[in-house]
Design a protein around this motif. Sequence first.
Motif, PDB file in Angstrom:
ATOM      1  N   VAL A 233       0.857  -1.175   0.000  1.00  0.00           N
ATOM      2  CA  VAL A 233       0.000   0.000   0.000  1.00  0.00           C
ATOM      3  C   VAL A 233       0.894   1.225   0.000  1.00  0.00           C
ATOM      4  O   VAL A 233       1.685   1.428   0.923  1.00  0.00           O
ATOM      5  N   LYS A 234       0.769   1.984  -1.040  1.00  0.00           N
ATOM      6  CA  LYS A 234       1.593   3.179  -1.149  1.00  0.00           C
ATOM      7  C   LYS A 234       0.846   4.332  -0.507  1.00  0.00           C
ATOM      8  O   LYS A 234      -0.351   4.487  -0.686  1.00  0.00           O
ATOM      9  N   GLU A 235       1.592   5.101   0.239  1.00  0.00           N
ATOM     10  CA  GLU A 235       0.977   6.266   0.849  1.00  0.00           C
ATOM     11  C   GLU A 235       0.734   7.303  -0.236  1.00  0.00           C
ATOM     12  O   GLU A 235       1.616   7.608  -1.029  1.00  0.00           O
ATOM     13  N   LYS A 236      -0.457   7.816  -0.246  1.00  0.00           N
ATOM     14  CA  LYS A 236      -0.788   8.810  -1.250  1.00  0.00           C
ATOM     15  C   LYS A 236      -0.162  10.148  -0.875  1.00  0.00           C
ATOM     16  O   LYS A 236      -0.301  10.608   0.250  1.00  0.00           O
ATOM     17  N   LYS A 237       0.530  10.684  -1.832  1.00  0.00           N
ATOM     18  CA  LYS A 237       1.151  11.979  -1.600  1.00  0.00           C
ATOM     19  C   LYS A 237       0.092  13.054  -1.779  1.00  0.00           C
ATOM     20  O   LYS A 237      -0.710  12.985  -2.708  1.00  0.00           O
ATOM     21  N   PRO A 238       0.099  14.012  -0.907  1.00  0.00           N
ATOM     22  CA  PRO A 238      -0.894  15.078  -1.078  1.00  0.00           C
ATOM     23  C   PRO A 238      -0.583  15.863  -2.354  1.00  0.00           C
ATOM     24  O   PRO A 238       0.545  16.281  -2.580  1.00  0.00           O
TER      25      PRO A 238
END
Length: 161
Positions: free
Chosen positions: A93-98
């Motif tokens: 799960v990749k952290e979504k970049k703002p």
Amino acid sequence: MAKGRPQNRKELRAQYDAAEKRKKAREEEEIEEEEDEEDDEDEDEEEDEDAEEGDDSDGDDEESSDEDEDFGDDDDEDRPRKKKKKEKPKKEVKEKKPRKSRAAKVVRMRVIWGVFSNSNQMVAKYDYPKKKDAEEDAHKRTTEKKTGGPYFVQPVKEPIE
């Protein structure tokens, strides 16, 4: 009975269902065979590693390891295979970049009156408070014989410079 309808639609449905079951069974068998082949390859690699470790200690272990492999293969063939579930690789799960929201450039617009020819080409422009002048110009152009054709006035938005 009505034309165009199969007379034995229930039988056709049963045949279709049976064919689907056979198809699924074949697919499952193919998957099991592939897994078994992979397992056999893994076991062969482990046995080869064990044989290499035995080579260091005695020379007689080579013969006994060959005999053990033969017996191991026969036992595997006689024994029913156990179904192993495929391990699905877990997706990281990749952290979504703002996201940086880009503010749209706000372009200020102003309304003007345009005098248009019959082919929708703007012939003249007038500021918004001068609507009467624009209508008079359109009327003059329509009545002139040189230019001909009807002219009309329409509001137009244009960017402020």
